[in-house]
Design a protein around this motif. Structure first.
Motif, short mmCIF file in Angstrom:
data_model
loop_
_atom_site.label_atom_id
_atom_site.label_comp_id
_atom_site.label_asym_id
_atom_site.label_seq_id
_atom_site.Cartn_x
_atom_site.Cartn_y
_atom_site.Cartn_z
N ALA A 1 0.83 -1.21 0.00
CA ALA A 1 0.00 0.00 0.00
C ALA A 1 0.86 1.25 0.00
N GLY A 2 1.94 1.25 0.78
CA GLY A 2 2.83 2.40 0.84
C GLY A 2 3.54 2.67 -0.47
N ILE A 3 3.92 1.61 -1.17
CA ILE A 3 4.54 1.78 -2.49
C ILE A 3 3.55 2.43 -3.44
N LEU A 4 2.31 1.98 -3.39
CA LEU A 4 1.27 2.56 -4.25
C LEU A 4 0.97 4.00 -3.86
N GLN A 5 0.89 4.28 -2.56
CA GLN A 5 0.67 5.65 -2.10
C GLN A 5 1.80 6.56 -2.56
N ASN A 6 3.02 6.08 -2.46
CA ASN A 6 4.18 6.87 -2.87
C ASN A 6 4.19 7.12 -4.37
N ALA A 7 3.53 6.24 -5.12
CA ALA A 7 3.41 6.41 -6.57
C ALA A 7 2.23 7.32 -6.93
N GLY A 8 1.57 7.88 -5.90
CA GLY A 8 0.48 8.82 -6.15
C GLY A 8 -0.90 8.19 -6.19
N MET A 9 -0.99 6.92 -5.84
CA MET A 9 -2.28 6.24 -5.88
C MET A 9 -3.02 6.45 -4.57
N GLN A 10 -4.34 6.54 -4.67
CA GLN A 10 -5.17 6.58 -3.48
C GLN A 10 -5.51 5.14 -3.11
N VAL A 11 -5.21 4.76 -1.89
CA VAL A 11 -5.42 3.39 -1.43
C VAL A 11 -6.47 3.40 -0.32
N HIS A 12 -7.49 2.59 -0.48
CA HIS A 12 -8.58 2.52 0.49
C HIS A 12 -8.42 1.28 1.38
N GLY A 13 -9.11 1.30 2.51
CA GLY A 13 -9.14 0.15 3.39
C GLY A 13 -8.02 0.09 4.40
N ILE A 14 -7.12 1.05 4.37
CA ILE A 14 -6.00 1.04 5.31
C ILE A 14 -6.21 2.14 6.36
N LYS A 15 -5.55 1.97 7.48
CA LYS A 15 -5.76 2.87 8.61
C LYS A 15 -4.72 3.97 8.71
N ASP A 16 -3.69 3.92 7.87
CA ASP A 16 -2.59 4.86 8.04
C ASP A 16 -1.98 5.22 6.69
N ASP A 17 -1.11 6.20 6.71
CA ASP A 17 -0.32 6.57 5.54
C ASP A 17 0.98 5.77 5.62
N TYR A 18 1.18 4.90 4.64
CA TYR A 18 2.38 4.05 4.62
C TYR A 18 3.35 4.45 3.51
N SER A 19 3.20 5.66 2.99
CA SER A 19 4.01 6.07 1.84
C SER A 19 5.51 6.06 2.13
N GLN A 20 5.90 6.06 3.41
CA GLN A 20 7.33 6.00 3.73
C GLN A 20 7.96 4.72 3.19
N TYR A 21 7.18 3.65 3.05
CA TYR A 21 7.73 2.41 2.49
C TYR A 21 8.08 2.58 1.02
N GLY A 22 7.27 3.33 0.31
CA GLY A 22 7.60 3.62 -1.08
C GLY A 22 8.84 4.49 -1.19
N GLN A 23 8.99 5.43 -0.26
CA GLN A 23 10.18 6.28 -0.24
C GLN A 23 11.42 5.44 0.06
N LEU A 24 11.30 4.52 1.00
CA LEU A 24 12.43 3.63 1.32
C LEU A 24 12.80 2.78 0.11
N ARG A 25 11.80 2.28 -0.60
CA ARG A 25 12.05 1.45 -1.77
C ARG A 25 12.80 2.24 -2.84
N ARG A 26 12.39 3.47 -3.06
CA ARG A 26 13.05 4.31 -4.07
C ARG A 26 14.48 4.64 -3.68
N ALA A 27 14.75 4.72 -2.38
CA ALA A 27 16.09 5.09 -1.91
C ALA A 27 17.05 3.91 -1.89
N MET A 28 16.53 2.70 -2.07
CA MET A 28 17.41 1.53 -2.02
C MET A 28 18.31 1.47 -3.25
N PRO A 29 19.55 1.03 -3.06
CA PRO A 29 20.47 0.93 -4.20
C PRO A 29 20.05 -0.18 -5.16
#
Length: 141
Positions: free
Chosen positions: A113-141
């Motif tokens: 969900a966080g990867i999708l949120q970080n890509a600008g998608m609206q994600v339903h059914g979740i209780k929190d903003d998990y976009s930091q996971y998408g940011q972490l994924r992008r920062a990985m080498p």
């Protein structure tokens, strides 16, 4: 629209497709099995060992599980499924991503969900903003 939830909470009539983002499923029924967005057997077994030892918690999830899962889904198959999902959402399809975990905050579905949120998608059914996971994924080498 993309909804992320527990398999037990699904009303099949609400979705165009339901993706079971689990490593294995005995009877998928009307769900599409999408193991590309699930943890590997090795990571799943690591989770089971931590859980059985009473060490599965927020710290082990963030320090052990999140980095390992983010590394695992940096492959072409997972990227293809994420791209397919985003395209389906843009076409107006209502897709549900589901797994068996009861607590989304300690589950790979929050990472997806966080990867999708970080890509600008609206994600339903979740209780929190998990976009930091998408940011972490992008920062990985």
């Amino acid at each position: 629209m993309i909804t992320v939830t527990n398999i037990r909470n699904i009303n099949h009539e609400d979705y165009d497709e339901i993706w079971a983002i689990v490593r294995s499923i005995k009877n998928p029924g009307r769900m599409k099995h999408v193991p590309e967005l699930s943890p590997s057997w090795n990571l799943f077994k690591k989770y089971l060992r931590l859980r059985d030892a009473g060490k599965w918690n927020t710290v082990s999830f963030h320090d052990v599980y999140v980095p390992a899962f983010l590394q695992e889904i940096r492959n072409a198959d997972a990227h293809k499924k994420l791209t397919e999902l985003i395209e389906m959402d843009r076409k107006g399809k209502h897709i549900c991503l589901a797994c068996f975990c009861p607590d989304e905050a300690l589950c790979h579905r929050s990472i997806v969900a966080g990867i999708l949120q970080n890509a600008g998608m609206q994600v339903h059914g979740i209780k929190d903003d998990y976009s930091q996971y998408g940011q972490l994924r992008r920062a990985m080498p």
